[in-house]
Design an enzyme around this catalytic site. Structure first.
Site: not given
Length: 150
Positions: A139, A39, A78, A33, A24, A37
């Site tokens: 996260e 998590h 994914h 952020c 996201h 990137h």
């Protein structure tokens, strides 16, 4: 005899978590952020019912697995969550269209948790007589957000 306050504050819940990997970016974020990137999310579901079933359960844990956890696998795992108003959406659609999940919210942990409780939970659990009362989205091991329905 229980007081009405004790009764209203007493609750039994069934909880299960599920791990997914997902990308996201947070539009308007002042730090890292704002970049693309991802998590390794851990998502905790808390399910409640008005009463226990005849066996003494809120719901069998497998129901949470094949409704909520499977929904995460099918829809978020994914993939890359992108807000429908993100200025990068057109370019990302050109290069990674099938991996994108266009969401109606800026994909913060808080908004993901709220979406799962308010939109996905009712749809996935309606036939089981239970409610997704809260969802915690981790996260990282240190950072999480929880949404609890009122």
């Amino acid at each position: 005899m229980l007081s009405i306050y004790s009764y209203l504050c007493s609750m039994i819940a069934a909880e299960r978590y599920h791990d997914i990997s997902c990308g996201h970016r947070v539009v308007g974020h002042e730090g890292k952020c704002r970049f693309l990137h991802g998590h390794n999310y851990r998502i905790h579901f808390t399910v409640v019912a008005d009463q226990l079933d005849e066996i003494g359960r809120v719901v069998d844990f497998s129901v949470i697995k094949y409704t909520l956890c499977q929904w995460l696998e099918d829809n978020f795992d994914h993939k890359f969550l992108i807000w429908k108003e993100d200025e990068l959406l057109p370019q990302l659609l050109d290069i990674a269209g099938e991996s994108l999940v266009i969401v109606p919210f800026n994909p913060t942990a808080e908004n993901i948790a709220r979406y799962l409780v308010e939109d996905i939970g009712p749809m996935q659990l309606q036939q089981y007589g239970v409610t997704l009362a809260s969802c915690k989205v981790e996260e990282t091991a240190k950072c999480s957000a929880t949404f609890t329905s009122s």
